[in-house]
Design a protein around this motif. Structure first.
Motif, mmCIF file in Angstrom:
data_model
loop_
_atom_site.group_PDB
_atom_site.id
_atom_site.type_symbol
_atom_site.label_atom_id
_atom_site.label_comp_id
_atom_site.label_asym_id
_atom_site.label_seq_id
_atom_site.Cartn_x
_atom_site.Cartn_y
_atom_site.Cartn_z
ATOM 1 N N UNK A 46 0.817 -1.211 0.000
ATOM 2 C CA UNK A 46 0.000 0.000 0.000
ATOM 3 C C UNK A 46 0.852 1.263 0.000
ATOM 4 N N UNK A 47 2.100 1.138 0.437
ATOM 5 C CA UNK A 47 2.985 2.308 0.480
ATOM 6 C C UNK A 47 3.579 2.647 -0.884
ATOM 7 N N UNK A 48 3.613 1.694 -1.801
ATOM 8 C CA UNK A 48 4.356 1.896 -3.051
ATOM 9 C C UNK A 48 3.867 3.114 -3.843
ATOM 10 N N UNK A 49 2.552 3.320 -4.051
ATOM 11 C CA UNK A 49 2.132 4.533 -4.787
ATOM 12 C C UNK A 49 2.592 5.841 -4.143
ATOM 13 N N UNK A 50 2.365 6.050 -2.817
ATOM 14 C CA UNK A 50 2.868 7.304 -2.238
ATOM 15 C C UNK A 50 4.388 7.387 -2.206
ATOM 16 N N UNK A 51 5.073 6.244 -2.089
ATOM 17 C CA UNK A 51 6.536 6.267 -2.148
ATOM 18 C C UNK A 51 7.000 6.689 -3.540
ATOM 19 N N UNK A 52 6.299 6.218 -4.565
ATOM 20 C CA UNK A 52 6.633 6.638 -5.929
ATOM 21 C C UNK A 52 6.429 8.128 -6.119
ATOM 22 N N UNK A 53 5.346 8.647 -5.559
ATOM 23 C CA UNK A 53 5.114 10.097 -5.638
ATOM 24 C C UNK A 53 6.208 10.875 -4.918
ATOM 25 N N UNK A 54 6.655 10.347 -3.773
ATOM 26 C CA UNK A 54 7.729 11.009 -3.038
ATOM 27 C C UNK A 54 9.025 10.994 -3.834
ATOM 28 N N UNK A 55 9.282 9.906 -4.559
ATOM 29 C CA UNK A 55 10.470 9.844 -5.413
ATOM 30 C C UNK A 55 10.430 10.961 -6.456
ATOM 31 N N UNK A 56 9.272 11.157 -7.075
ATOM 32 C CA UNK A 56 9.146 12.202 -8.093
ATOM 33 C C UNK A 56 9.346 13.586 -7.474
ATOM 34 N N UNK A 57 8.763 13.805 -6.293
ATOM 35 C CA UNK A 57 8.925 15.089 -5.605
ATOM 36 C C UNK A 57 10.394 15.341 -5.278
ATOM 37 N N UNK A 58 11.067 14.314 -4.766
ATOM 38 C CA UNK A 58 12.491 14.463 -4.411
ATOM 39 C C UNK A 58 13.338 14.719 -5.646
ATOM 40 N N UNK A 59 12.991 14.066 -6.751
ATOM 41 C CA UNK A 59 13.735 14.283 -7.994
ATOM 42 C C UNK A 59 13.629 15.747 -8.426
ATOM 43 N N UNK A 60 12.431 16.298 -8.354
ATOM 44 C CA UNK A 60 12.261 17.705 -8.737
ATOM 45 C C UNK A 60 12.930 18.644 -7.735
ATOM 46 N N UNK A 61 12.986 18.215 -6.470
ATOM 47 C CA UNK A 61 13.645 19.042 -5.451
ATOM 48 C C UNK A 61 15.141 19.202 -5.702
ATOM 49 N N UNK A 62 15.743 18.276 -6.451
ATOM 50 C CA UNK A 62 17.185 18.387 -6.709
ATOM 51 C C UNK A 62 17.533 19.657 -7.477
ATOM 52 N N UNK A 63 16.556 20.214 -8.185
ATOM 53 C CA UNK A 63 16.827 21.452 -8.937
ATOM 54 C C UNK A 63 17.229 22.595 -8.013
ATOM 55 N N UNK A 64 16.804 22.510 -6.756
ATOM 56 C CA UNK A 64 17.124 23.546 -5.773
ATOM 57 C C UNK A 64 18.616 23.566 -5.463
ATOM 58 N N UNK A 65 19.271 22.421 -5.634
ATOM 59 C CA UNK A 65 20.679 22.313 -5.242
ATOM 60 C C UNK A 65 21.622 23.055 -6.178
ATOM 61 N N UNK A 66 21.062 23.717 -7.181
ATOM 62 C CA UNK A 66 21.886 24.607 -8.007
ATOM 63 C C UNK A 66 22.490 25.717 -7.155
ATOM 64 N N UNK A 67 21.812 26.055 -6.032
ATOM 65 C CA UNK A 67 22.307 27.146 -5.178
ATOM 66 C C UNK A 67 23.583 26.746 -4.437
ATOM 67 N N UNK A 68 23.857 25.440 -4.308
ATOM 68 C CA UNK A 68 25.105 25.011 -3.670
ATOM 69 C C UNK A 68 26.072 24.458 -4.719
ATOM 70 N N UNK A 69 25.799 24.802 -5.992
ATOM 71 C CA UNK A 69 26.688 24.443 -7.109
ATOM 72 C C UNK A 69 26.787 22.935 -7.342
ATOM 73 N N UNK A 70 25.705 22.214 -7.054
ATOM 74 C CA UNK A 70 25.662 20.797 -7.385
ATOM 75 C C UNK A 70 25.353 20.674 -8.872
ATOM 76 N N UNK A 71 26.181 19.939 -9.601
ATOM 77 C CA UNK A 71 26.077 19.897 -11.056
ATOM 78 C C UNK A 71 24.966 19.037 -11.592
ATOM 79 N N UNK A 72 23.719 19.233 -11.093
ATOM 80 C CA UNK A 72 22.584 18.496 -11.651
ATOM 81 C C UNK A 72 22.046 19.276 -12.858
ATOM 82 N N UNK A 73 20.892 18.873 -13.352
ATOM 83 C CA UNK A 73 20.399 19.414 -14.612
ATOM 84 C C UNK A 73 20.261 20.928 -14.603
ATOM 85 N N UNK A 74 19.588 21.450 -13.602
ATOM 86 C CA UNK A 74 19.312 22.885 -13.575
ATOM 87 C C UNK A 74 20.601 23.702 -13.516
#
Length: 224
Positions: free
Chosen positions: A152-180
């Motif tokens: 029962x946790x798998x759907x919300x865990x999948x949603x959390x994965x997507x949210x965390x993936x999009x949150x990585x864009x914020x790390x541009x402020x610490x010069x992490x070389x991700x997409x953004x």
């Protein structure tokens, strides 16, 4: 506007030149997300189970962690880890380490509530049946309750994965070389923002859309 679109069609070099930056950024984005969410799941599972205990101290510690993390932006958490913690404790986190830790801590708080809700959704009769068979509380959780709750946790865990993936864009402020960050660097070099940012949006969609499709299919299977 039409002239800009005509230039892009006639000179697709900007798309070709953007692809190497985008590909490198996608790789690092996925690494930070997968590793961060993996450790976030471990943290969240422990904290979620702590929220189910009757021990007031353990319950209180778990509650404070969840409320503090969920009550502050992940941007602030990343800056705190990368600058404040590094300076105060003399620990030199790299941008990659700070990004992974921030994702793990942030996702862990949300996953903790997913775990708590998943376990509480299992009928109490399941626990009683396990105990009547002579199982300990730990065995009942491990062999009866947890496997059912995890499904029962798998759907919300999948949603959390997507949210965390999009949150990585914020790390541009610490010069992490991700997409953004890499696309911003490319735009700063060329001075041509339109197509690189279109490619950036497509990069996120290429990752998130298949995840969302798989989650919907899994949810349909659960409904059946």
């Amino acid at each position: 506007m039409l002239e800009n679109l005509r230039d892009i069609i006639e000179n697709p070099d900007v798309i070709v030149n953007t692809l190497p930056f985008l590909w490198r950024g996608i790789q690092l984005t996925l690494i930070v997300t997968f590793v961060g969410v993996f450790f976030g799941f471990i943290i969240g599972s422990l904290v979620g189970l702590m929220r189910l205990t009757k021990n007031k101290l353990v319950y209180g510690i778990a509650t404070v962690y969840i409320e503090v993390v969920r009550g502050t932006p992940i941007l602030v958490q990343a800056l705190f880890l990368y600058f404040a913690v590094s300076d105060f404790f003399g620990v030199n986190f790299t941008a990659l380490q700070a990004g992974i830790i921030a994702i793990a801590i942030n996702a862990g708080a949300y996953i903790a509530e997913i775990v708590r809700g998943g376990v509480e959704s299992i009928d109490k009769g399941q626990t009683e049946a396990g105990r009547s068979m002579g199982m300990t509380a730990t065995q009942t959780m491990r062999y009866i309750v947890w496997p059912q709750a995890l499904r029962r946790m798998i759907p919300p865990l999948g949603n959390q994965f997507i949210v965390s993936l999009k949150d990585t864009s914020i790390f541009a402020v610490i010069s992490l070389g991700e997409m953004t960050y890499l696309i911003r660097q490319y735009v700063g070099t060329t001075g041509d923002p339109f197509m690189p940012y279109v490619m950036l949006c497509l990069g996120y969609l290429i990752i998130t859309i298949p995840c969302m499709v798989l989650l919907r299919q899994y949810e349909r299977r659960l409904d059946v």
